[in-house]
Design an enzyme around this catalytic site. Structure first.
Site, PDB file in Angstrom:
ATOM      1  N   SER A   1      11.734   1.727   5.816  1.00  0.00           N
ATOM      2  CA  SER A   1      12.436   2.121   4.696  1.00  0.00           C
ATOM      3  C   SER A   1      14.122   2.783   4.408  1.00  0.00           C
ATOM      4  O   SER A   1      13.267   3.799   4.800  1.00  0.00           O
ATOM      5  CB  SER A   1      11.386   2.338   3.705  1.00  0.00           C
ATOM      6  OG  SER A   1      12.148   2.190   1.704  1.00  0.00           O
TER       7      SER A   1
ATOM      8  N   GLY B   1      18.281  10.676  -1.723  1.00  0.00           N
ATOM      9  CA  GLY B   1      17.842  10.954  -2.798  1.00  0.00           C
ATOM     10  C   GLY B   1      17.881   9.719  -3.550  1.00  0.00           C
ATOM     11  O   GLY B   1      18.262   9.342  -5.010  1.00  0.00           O
ATOM     12  N   ILE B   2      17.802   8.127  -2.403  1.00  0.00           N
ATOM     13  CA  ILE B   2      17.642   7.066  -3.015  1.00  0.00           C
ATOM     14  C   ILE B   2      18.671   7.284  -4.387  1.00  0.00           C
ATOM     15  O   ILE B   2      17.962   6.602  -5.336  1.00  0.00           O
ATOM     16  CB  ILE B   2      15.991   7.338  -4.123  1.00  0.00           C
ATOM     17  CG1 ILE B   2      14.982   7.889  -2.643  1.00  0.00           C
ATOM     18  CG2 ILE B   2      15.123   5.956  -3.915  1.00  0.00           C
ATOM     19  CD1 ILE B   2      13.207   7.656  -2.630  1.00  0.00           C
TER      20      ILE B   2
ATOM     21  N   CYS C   1       8.085  10.405  -0.668  1.00  0.00           N
ATOM     22  CA  CYS C   1       9.138  10.679   0.052  1.00  0.00           C
ATOM     23  C   CYS C   1      10.216  12.599  -0.488  1.00  0.00           C
ATOM     24  O   CYS C   1       9.716  12.735  -1.983  1.00  0.00           O
ATOM     25  CB  CYS C   1      10.380   9.962  -1.058  1.00  0.00           C
ATOM     26  SG  CYS C   1      11.805  10.258  -0.053  1.00  0.00           S
TER      27      CYS C   1
ATOM     28  N   ASN D   1       6.091   9.318   6.322  1.00  0.00           N
ATOM     29  CA  ASN D   1       7.520   9.169   6.022  1.00  0.00           C
ATOM     30  C   ASN D   1       8.103  10.484   6.534  1.00  0.00           C
ATOM     31  O   ASN D   1       7.589  11.160   8.299  1.00  0.00           O
ATOM     32  CB  ASN D   1       7.854   9.310   4.350  1.00  0.00           C
ATOM     33  CG  ASN D   1       8.068   9.435   3.870  1.00  0.00           C
ATOM     34  OD1 ASN D   1       9.484   9.402   5.114  1.00  0.00           O
ATOM     35  ND2 ASN D   1       8.614   8.815   2.713  1.00  0.00           N
TER      36      ASN D   1
ATOM     37  N   GLY E   1       7.791   6.346  12.821  1.00  0.00           N
ATOM     38  CA  GLY E   1       7.941   8.092  12.860  1.00  0.00           C
ATOM     39  C   GLY E   1       8.524   8.071  14.638  1.00  0.00           C
ATOM     40  O   GLY E   1       8.173   8.224  15.924  1.00  0.00           O
TER      41      GLY E   1
END
EC number: 1.3.-.-
Lengths: 310, 272
Positions: free
Chosen positions: A21, A70-71, A128, A191, A242
């Site tokens: 993502s 920052g999405i 996140c 993540n 990762g």
């Protein structure tokens, strides 16, 4: 012929390779047929509009990238109305990454996504590091991670629910067990890890918002270790992510216990990286006489050593 | 179903360097053997280049590079200021070396066949981005007048800019004060009065952009600007390369230079 299919709970993927993502979008269809992927994973969708973080949002290192994007996004309503029709053009299963500021909001959004045609699974981005003040997130501790997971589970009972964990925690196995008990169908590990770079000329962080999430090849050994720990802590599938850039990287994650892998930063360097990984996985299995790629899952875990010794 | 170029307009390809040469004191040009990519490239588009020298050394991420030369039957060309890690590695490439390119990317300049004359204002290496506009315009029978601004004569690269377009070039230099904004403004006002251009184009200088935006608005002349920004993926997936742009309603929004640009309407773009 190698069988590349992999099962994540009730969902069967044609192959175990999908994007991470935040590093993927329908724009990549300009380069290759996205239906060749095991699944498609959206950027994180948030309940409301978000402008994103100040620039610079990306900072390169020797073998990786720090990001603090920052999405940015137009919110869940816009996603369902405008983005979903575009995603429904593809046949590969669509995994919608979801990020929300509260447990209640995670639940509301999960219910709405579960009612949206074409959503095959939700990947809850509870990890996140950019969202919460000072990088704190649900995924740092078992209790808030379990609370968010349980709320989504109740709100979207039939929807496959993947929970993406964070490396920014002291005991990831405990967080993995907590979300498994709370009803997650899979954990995505992991993540980005919080990092920092400083511009020595200006004495300021190189990223506009200070700290950022570190990803890319330099992060791979850390992510691989996290997958290894989680795979031994839970019974649900682990999806490894990762620093994966090559077929060999993917094989390592599968052997460490992953049932599928996600490719992220590598797609920036080579937009066709995911196709290369799929082809290399198939070749590896053929060379080793492995009929099903699923046989690789956990092949390097201690329990596999013990079984081999018996 | 066509699975060729139309289905996948962006290619990731390893291509061969056919020429690598310094230009002036600070610039460098690369010509690549990439007939298919060159033929489908348009002025103002860019490629994302994996900047690794012949030995494989270079920065981790790709670098966006606007197209300097392209077209049917022509090598794909880039002209750049040798400045950081990426461009230094690129300048070390030699004839016969391989270079990984992704592209063509982004939205290029738009030329209207009804136009009779356009004016280009470029500064520094911004002229490389605008160079293919001169040739495309010439091919459409549109006259090109160009005002090129540079530190000094050695940095001007007028031949690299104009190619075979026959563009009329006015050169301005920092050394003699010719490139001062006040002076450029006086000169542009005189040009607009004498032979009003149908459209204006710029790239490479924030000051010249602001000046041209103001003068073009005053005279009601449409314009386009090519913006630059640090990029991650080059395709629109990472949202690293945003710039503030005014939308149709006048609201300021973040748009991706790679996907919505790099060419924007002159009045929509904001100073950087």
């Amino acid at each position: 012929m190698v069988d590349l299919a992999t099962r994540i709970g009730t969902l069967t993927l044609a192959n175990p390779v999908m994007p991470a993502s935040g590093t993927f979008g329908p724009e990549l269809a300009q380069v290759f047929d996205l239906d060749r992927l095991g699944a498609l994973v959206t950027k994180s969708v948030t309940p409301e509009f978000r402008a994103g973080n100040p620039l610079p949002r990306l900072c390169e290192t020797e073998a990786g990238v720090l990001n603090s994007i920052g999405i940015p996004g137009k919110g869940l309503d816009h996603f369902i109305a405008q983005a979903m029709p575009e995603w429904r053009r593809f046949r590969a299963p669509l995994v919608v990454s979801l990020s929300a500021p509260t447990v209640a909001s995670f639940a509301d959004c999960a219910a709405r996504l579960a009612a949206t045609p074409g959503v095959a699974a939700i990947e809850a981005n509870i990890s996140c590091p950019n969202l919460e003040e000072d990088g704190r997130a649900f995924a740092m501790h078992p209790e808030p991670a379990a609370a968010a997971t349980a709320a989504m589970r109740r709100a979207a009972p039939g929807m496959p629910l993947w929970v993406k964990l964070s490396p920014n925690t002291g005991d990831i196995a405990a967080v993995a067990r907590a979300v498994e008990e709370a009803g997650a169908d899979a954990v995505v590990v992991a993540n980005t890890i919080l990092g920092l770079a400083i511009d020595v000329e200006t004495a300021r962080p190189k990223l506009g918002s200070g700290m950022g999430g570190f990803s890319g090849p330099a992060f791979k050994p850390v992510a691989l270790r996290l997958v290894w720990q989680c795979a031994q802590a839970v019974r649900i599938p682990v999806i490894g992510v990762g620093g994966i850039a090559t077929g060999e990287d993917a094989v390592e994650f599968l052997m460490a216990g992953a049932s599928a892998v996600q490719v992220g930063t590598a797609s920036f360097v080579s937009p066709t990286a995911m196709l290369s990984v799929i082809e290399a996985l198939e070749k590896f299995c053929a060379r080793k006489g492995i009929a099903r790629v699923a046989e690789l899952t956990g092949a390097a875990l201690p329990r596999a050593w013990r079984e081999a010794a018996e | 179903m066509d699975l060729g170029a139309a289905a996948f307009p962006v290619a990731e390809a390893s291509v061969t360097v056919i020429e690598s040469a310094p230009v002036g004191r600070r610039y460098h040009r690369l010509l690549l053997d990439a007939p298919d990519l060159s033929a489908r490239s348009r002025p103002g588009q860019f490629f994302h280049l994996l900047c690794r020298d012949g030995g494989g050394a270079g920065p981790y991420l790709r670098r966006p590079m606007s197209i300097w030369r392209c077209g049917e039957g022509r090598p794909l060309g880039f002209l750049f200021h040798v400045k950081g890690k990426g461009t230094t590695a690129l300048a070390r490439l030699r004839e016969g070396d391989a270079l990984s390119v992704v592209g063509p990317l982004g939205h290029g300049f738009r030329l209207d066949p009804a136009w009779r004359r356009i004016l280009i204002v470029a500064r520094g290496v911004g002229l490389a981005t605008l160079a293919p506009v001169t040739e495309a315009a010439a091919a459409m029978g549109i006259a090109v007048e160009a005002v090129l601004s540079a530190r000094a004569e050695a940095d001007l690269m007028a031949p690299e800019f104009a190619g075979a377009s026959g563009a009329a070039i006015t050169a301005l230099f920092d050394a003699d004060g010719g490139s001062d904004v006040e002076h450029v403004e006086k000169m542009l006002r005189a040009r607009f009065a004498a032979a009003r251009p149908d459209a204006v184009f710029t790239c490479g200088s924030n000051r010249l952009f602001l000046l041209l935006q103001r003068l073009a608005a005053e005279h009601g002349i449409p314009g386009q600007v090519a913006l630059e920004q640090q990029m991650g993926c080059g395709l629109g997936m990472c949202f690293c390369c945003v710039r503030q742009v005014r939308d149709e309603t006048g609201k300021v929004v973040n748009l991706r230079v790679c996907a919505e640009g790099p060419v924007f309407d002159l009045q929509a773009a904001l100073a950087w």
